[in-house]
Write a protein that holds these residues in place. Sequence first.
Motif, PDB file in Angstrom:
ATOM      1  N   ILE A   1      89.818  28.757  12.174  1.00 31.24           N
ATOM      2  CA  ILE A   1      90.269  28.191  10.911  1.00 31.24           C
ATOM      3  C   ILE A   1      89.475  28.852   9.797  1.00 31.24           C
ATOM      4  O   ILE A   1      88.264  29.026   9.928  1.00 31.24           O
ATOM      5  N   GLY A   2      90.151  29.242   8.760  1.00 31.78           N
ATOM      6  CA  GLY A   2      89.468  29.900   7.650  1.00 31.78           C
ATOM      7  C   GLY A   2      89.223  28.944   6.496  1.00 31.78           C
ATOM      8  O   GLY A   2      90.061  28.103   6.193  1.00 31.78           O
TER       9      GLY A   2
ATOM     10  N   MET B 169      94.305  27.573   7.182  1.00 30.32           N
ATOM     11  CA  MET B 169      93.390  27.821   6.069  1.00 30.32           C
ATOM     12  C   MET B 169      93.034  26.532   5.351  1.00 30.32           C
ATOM     13  O   MET B 169      93.834  25.600   5.289  1.00 30.32           O
ATOM     14  N   ILE B 170      91.838  26.546   4.811  1.00 31.29           N
ATOM     15  CA  ILE B 170      91.467  25.512   3.866  1.00 31.29           C
ATOM     16  C   ILE B 170      91.150  26.220   2.562  1.00 31.29           C
ATOM     17  O   ILE B 170      90.379  27.183   2.563  1.00 31.29           O
ATOM     18  N   ILE B 171      91.780  25.797   1.515  1.00 31.13           N
ATOM     19  CA  ILE B 171      91.491  26.430   0.238  1.00 31.13           C
ATOM     20  C   ILE B 171      90.827  25.426  -0.682  1.00 31.13           C
ATOM     21  O   ILE B 171      90.984  24.219  -0.525  1.00 31.13           O
TER      22      ILE B 171
ATOM     23  N   PRO C  49      99.656  26.643   8.355  1.00 36.28           N
ATOM     24  CA  PRO C  49      99.120  25.305   8.068  1.00 36.28           C
ATOM     25  C   PRO C  49      97.910  25.426   7.139  1.00 36.28           C
ATOM     26  O   PRO C  49      97.116  26.344   7.283  1.00 36.28           O
ATOM     27  N   PHE C  50      97.793  24.516   6.233  1.00 38.60           N
ATOM     28  CA  PHE C  50      96.642  24.557   5.341  1.00 38.60           C
ATOM     29  C   PHE C  50      96.366  23.183   4.743  1.00 38.60           C
ATOM     30  O   PHE C  50      97.199  22.288   4.816  1.00 38.60           O
TER      31      PHE C  50
ATOM     32  N   ALA D 296      86.991  14.289   6.896  1.00 37.03           N
ATOM     33  CA  ALA D 296      88.328  13.876   6.461  1.00 37.03           C
ATOM     34  C   ALA D 296      89.216  15.089   6.225  1.00 37.03           C
ATOM     35  O   ALA D 296      90.391  15.115   6.598  1.00 37.03           O
ATOM     36  N   LEU D 297      88.644  16.076   5.634  1.00 38.70           N
ATOM     37  CA  LEU D 297      89.398  17.291   5.331  1.00 38.70           C
ATOM     38  C   LEU D 297      89.864  17.967   6.612  1.00 38.70           C
ATOM     39  O   LEU D 297      91.023  18.378   6.747  1.00 38.70           O
ATOM     40  N   GLY D 298      88.962  18.065   7.557  1.00 37.73           N
ATOM     41  CA  GLY D 298      89.302  18.677   8.837  1.00 37.73           C
ATOM     42  C   GLY D 298      90.416  17.923   9.533  1.00 37.73           C
ATOM     43  O   GLY D 298      91.365  18.518  10.058  1.00 37.73           O
ATOM     44  N   GLN D 299      90.325  16.618   9.536  1.00 38.54           N
ATOM     45  CA  GLN D 299      91.346  15.819  10.206  1.00 38.54           C
ATOM     46  C   GLN D 299      92.694  15.958   9.506  1.00 38.54           C
ATOM     47  O   GLN D 299      93.735  16.040  10.151  1.00 38.54           O
ATOM     48  N   THR D 300      92.638  15.997   8.215  1.00 38.00           N
ATOM     49  CA  THR D 300      93.883  16.160   7.460  1.00 38.00           C
ATOM     50  C   THR D 300      94.554  17.481   7.831  1.00 38.00           C
ATOM     51  O   THR D 300      95.764  17.547   8.016  1.00 38.00           O
ATOM     52  N   LEU D 301      93.753  18.502   7.936  1.00 35.06           N
ATOM     53  CA  LEU D 301      94.322  19.802   8.293  1.00 35.06           C
ATOM     54  C   LEU D 301      94.938  19.761   9.686  1.00 35.06           C
ATOM     55  O   LEU D 301      96.092  20.142   9.892  1.00 35.06           O
TER      56      LEU D 301
END
Lengths: 347, 347
Positions: free
Chosen positions: B62-63, B125-127, B146-147, B304-309
């Motif tokens: 995951i980036g 990705m997470i931006i 997916p992001f 939370a962010l990781g789970q959302t992704l």
Amino acid sequence: MKGIRLLAEHLDISIGTVSRALNGKPDVNEETRRRVLAAAAELGYVANQSGRSLRQGETKVIGLMIESSQEAVENADNFFLGVTSGLQHVFARHKLDLLMLPCPAGEDPCEYLKRMVARRLVDAMIISNTQRMDRRIDLLSRAKIPFAAVGRSRSAGNYPWVDLDFEGVAERAVERLVARGHRRIAITAPSSEVNLGYVFVESYRRTLERYGIPFDPSLVIRVKSSEQGGYQAAHELLQLEDRPTAVILIYELMAIGLYRRLMEAGIRIGRDLAVIGFRDAPRARFLQPSLSCFRMSLYDLGIALGQTLLANMPAYRAFYPDGGHNIIWPLELVPGESDAFEVGASV
Amino acid sequence: MKGIRLLAEHLDISIGTVSRALNGKPDVNEETRRRVLAAAAELGYVANQSGRSLRQGETKVIGLMIESSQEAVENADNFFLGVTSGLQHVFARHKLDLLMLPCPAGEDPCEYLKRMVARRLVDAMIISNTQRMDRRIDLLSRAKIPFAAVGRSRSAGNYPWVDLDFEGVAERAVERLVARGHRRIAITAPSSEVNLGYVFVESYRRTLERYGIPFDPSLVIRVKSSEQGGYQAAHELLQLEDRPTAVILIYELMAIGLYRRLMEAGIRIGRDLAVIGFRDAPRARFLQPSLSCFRMSLYDLGIALGQTLLANMPAYRAFYPDGGHNIIWPLELVPGESDAFEVGASV
DNA sequence: AATGTAGGCGGAAACGTTTTGGGATGTCAA
DNA sequence: TTGACATCCCAAAACGTTTCCGCCTACATT
């Protein structure tokens, strides 16, 4: 149909030719190359990295390993983001991309690195936070992965590294303080088992003796290089019988804790006690009174680090014929108010 | 001979079986699996990521895209390193690795992202630093990558994001100040064209009106969310005819510049003027007087962010059935000295 | 004894790319 | 006309892995 094959079919030429055209190889008609490039841009084609890496055995990616543990995060204070910028400037020239590999908090750094390296995700590594005896260095050497380190270690073999000029800083800090009349100068450092802790204090001792000032071991304060450590250092300073008039910090961040403790004790920094810091920590730039400290450009450090690494990679060595193997990075003194007084001068 | 083939030959079984054994697939004798695992450990075998990715079309990586420009570095203040830790905690469960992709200073973030995504280096990705209209969101949507984003934007479509509770902070800050007798309360915010700048001020306005305090546009100070911006904000505050008794900062880091300017002007923070900050910036934790501010756990935010992704990735969705699509992240008030007074109270 | 079934394994194809060897075409000199 | 040579391109192999398909064996069921 996807990838280069789609492109080739679209242009009605073979995939081999497309590949050569895209990669700037000879043996391809300029007109054909032009068409290929145009079509690639139009279709938004970008080579699949997995396929390319598999075939070539290289990934065009350099890894920068960092630690994401709570403590590391607190202490890093943007150090890596700053260096990254310089690294990328060097790498861009060779179409290399930089990836940051954050070692998870719980995982053994060496295991993590092994995992990453074995996966052949990167062509080379930059490691930081080097330990006195760093198993990662042996690992990378054995795996024949090109690498460079931020910080010296005592691990066997000679490997490329860039490190800060601790000796120079200690020497110049002492010189500066002595010139202002200080005779009792304290210094903070990590344990002498850490290479850095040894080197820093040795230089301090030598410089003191050059001025005929005897070395007093009780003035060497061994604490962690963190805010917390700074607080504790101040605490220990206050306990001393014959209190020093100056203190040299090995890490700017410590100043935050140190200031707090000293203010609690009613000591006026820059009047009763001189403080000199070292290494750039944005977080400490806003102390009052402003801190005298040795600083550097993280960007420039990144450039030197990048060049040092590339000079050790066969494919790029030619570009950096005299790419220094080991670099001792100089720092510049930025004067502040925290040591702006002469001992014995009337206020 | 290398890789899985070497392992297979060593064990005298086929590579297919070795692969199945290593990947926990059925159709392999437990005894055989044990031998394979043992041999893999002994020979230090780790699957080549390029081969695997090529075949499976996924990279198990995951980036996290960040910016490494000078300005971003100055302002980030360890934000990403903090979040990273939480992200990794989530990803570890699925044997996913997190890589940070720092966009070089000069390059267009959108082009950089396109390059990275097209190379198929990451599965998702997470931006961050999302802009009002962020082309990266369209790009990722169209590419079907997916992001998740840190921060809302007004870009079309609904996409997963996690954002800080700006409305709540503005509301509670006003409530707190009003309770202490303040009637003229200034607020800082970026341009109202930035979503955040609009939302923050709107909430502030609504809350003021709830208390019957008229909204005065001259008390809304539009500056950059940086130390520099804080300095300028203080400057503008000082120009005001009917000077406010309190100011709400949208970013804690601004407090550093603000304090400096106010101290220059002889204003006593926490006596003459109340200051409330927002968002965790370690660099601002050491101001004197200590800053009252809204803070959060970066680690928990990362989780939370990781789970959302993951909830938005087909392969992992099942693990996070109620993985929130959009999350407004609450913050907690940490009281300090900077607003510890009642208006009109004698000192 | 014949048939069915499940477990365990090997062979081979496929992923997308680069690279190599060689084939086709054209040009130029003998 | 022939040979030599350069230019341009194609076909196929190779990188290391996973996965599909089918074969074999052993055992249970008829």
